[in-house]
Design a protein around this motif. Sequence first.
Motif, PDB file in Angstrom:
ATOM      1  N   THR A   2      42.949  42.260  48.191  1.00  0.00           N
ATOM      2  CA  THR A   2      43.836  41.347  47.482  1.00  0.00           C
ATOM      3  C   THR A   2      43.696  41.540  45.982  1.00  0.00           C
ATOM      4  OG1 THR A   2      42.213  39.569  47.286  1.00  0.00           O
ATOM      5  CG2 THR A   2      43.508  39.661  49.331  1.00  0.00           C
ATOM      6  N   GLU A   3      44.627  40.946  45.227  1.00  0.00           N
ATOM      7  CA  GLU A   3      44.558  41.068  43.768  1.00  0.00           C
ATOM      8  C   GLU A   3      43.271  40.460  43.228  1.00  0.00           C
ATOM      9  OE1 GLU A   3      47.201  39.909  39.815  1.00  0.00           O
ATOM     10  OE2 GLU A   3      48.135  39.891  41.795  1.00  0.00           O
ATOM     11  N   ASP A   4      42.861  39.328  43.798  1.00  0.00           N
ATOM     12  CA  ASP A   4      41.611  38.691  43.361  1.00  0.00           C
ATOM     13  C   ASP A   4      40.401  39.570  43.684  1.00  0.00           C
ATOM     14  OD1 ASP A   4      42.872  36.491  42.339  1.00  0.00           O
ATOM     15  OD2 ASP A   4      42.505  35.206  44.082  1.00  0.00           O
ATOM     16  N   ASP A   5      40.397  40.173  44.872  1.00  0.00           N
ATOM     17  CA  ASP A   5      39.306  41.075  45.244  1.00  0.00           C
ATOM     18  C   ASP A   5      39.248  42.260  44.285  1.00  0.00           C
ATOM     19  OD1 ASP A   5      38.586  39.516  47.394  1.00  0.00           O
ATOM     20  OD2 ASP A   5      39.770  40.663  48.851  1.00  0.00           O
ATOM     21  N   HIS A   6      40.439  42.770  43.942  1.00  0.00           N
ATOM     22  CA  HIS A   6      40.558  43.906  43.021  1.00  0.00           C
ATOM     23  C   HIS A   6      39.936  43.552  41.672  1.00  0.00           C
ATOM     24  CE1 HIS A   6      42.553  47.508  41.365  1.00  0.00           C
ATOM     25  NE2 HIS A   6      42.844  46.760  40.324  1.00  0.00           N
ATOM     26  N   GLU A   7      40.303  42.405  41.125  1.00  0.00           N
ATOM     27  CA  GLU A   7      39.782  41.990  39.818  1.00  0.00           C
ATOM     28  C   GLU A   7      38.286  41.697  39.888  1.00  0.00           C
ATOM     29  OE1 GLU A   7      41.174  41.898  36.742  1.00  0.00           O
ATOM     30  OE2 GLU A   7      42.760  43.007  37.758  1.00  0.00           O
ATOM     31  N   ASN A   8      37.837  41.101  40.980  1.00  0.00           N
ATOM     32  CA  ASN A   8      36.409  40.816  41.126  1.00  0.00           C
ATOM     33  C   ASN A   8      35.594  42.104  41.191  1.00  0.00           C
ATOM     34  OD1 ASN A   8      36.823  38.067  41.137  1.00  0.00           O
ATOM     35  ND2 ASN A   8      36.898  37.897  43.374  1.00  0.00           N
ATOM     36  N   THR A  11      35.404  43.486  37.639  1.00  0.00           N
ATOM     37  CA  THR A  11      34.483  42.688  36.824  1.00  0.00           C
ATOM     38  C   THR A  11      33.034  43.017  37.166  1.00  0.00           C
ATOM     39  OG1 THR A  11      36.085  40.880  36.633  1.00  0.00           O
ATOM     40  CG2 THR A  11      33.766  40.340  36.225  1.00  0.00           C
TER      41      THR A  11
END
Length: 202
Positions: A2-8, A11
Amino acid sequence: MTEDDHENAITKSMTEFKEGLRRHEHPLQVVREFITHGSCTVISQAQHALLRERVAAELSIHPNRDVYTVGSAKLGFSIKPSRRYGHFNDESDIDVAVVSAELYNRVWQEVRSFISSKEVWSNRRKDEFKRQHLVGRISPKTIPKGSSLLPSAEKLWELEIRLQRERIAGPYRVTFAIWHDMEALEGYQAKTVSDCQKMEMI
């Protein structure tokens, strides 16, 4: 992913990379821990392995010894001065470094024949080719397309197109650079890492 997983994931990768910059004294240690070793941040482990296997099979090289993902796809962010710590995004490419003296020398011999033929080569591309050649690197995008004198470069362009069409690395475009040897690749990466270390020490 997911987009959140990608950003995490990005980071986390950036935090670990910056910690590594402070932990290691020599930039080459950072290069070997984070760039020429390990998984790729923006594609899955299975995709990464398949990409390397496919490139190796097409070019008759070894997937683990001769094929590396580098750049923002590897780390999840760029370390180039112009984009330092800018995140990998939908417009980014998967940069693949192929380390093979045999392939490098073959492309170079073809380029020499091309130069002797007096065929057209834009000054911008020619100058970029010269700059890269000085550090032991050849990027197909610096070489003129469509010449029968440059079959190895043509094969790389065609491979880039097929890999994207088949979505081997997901939706992302794959681009190549050929390196003469590991010392050249690591030395080039170490210069950029050194700049990052200096910034972390300020």
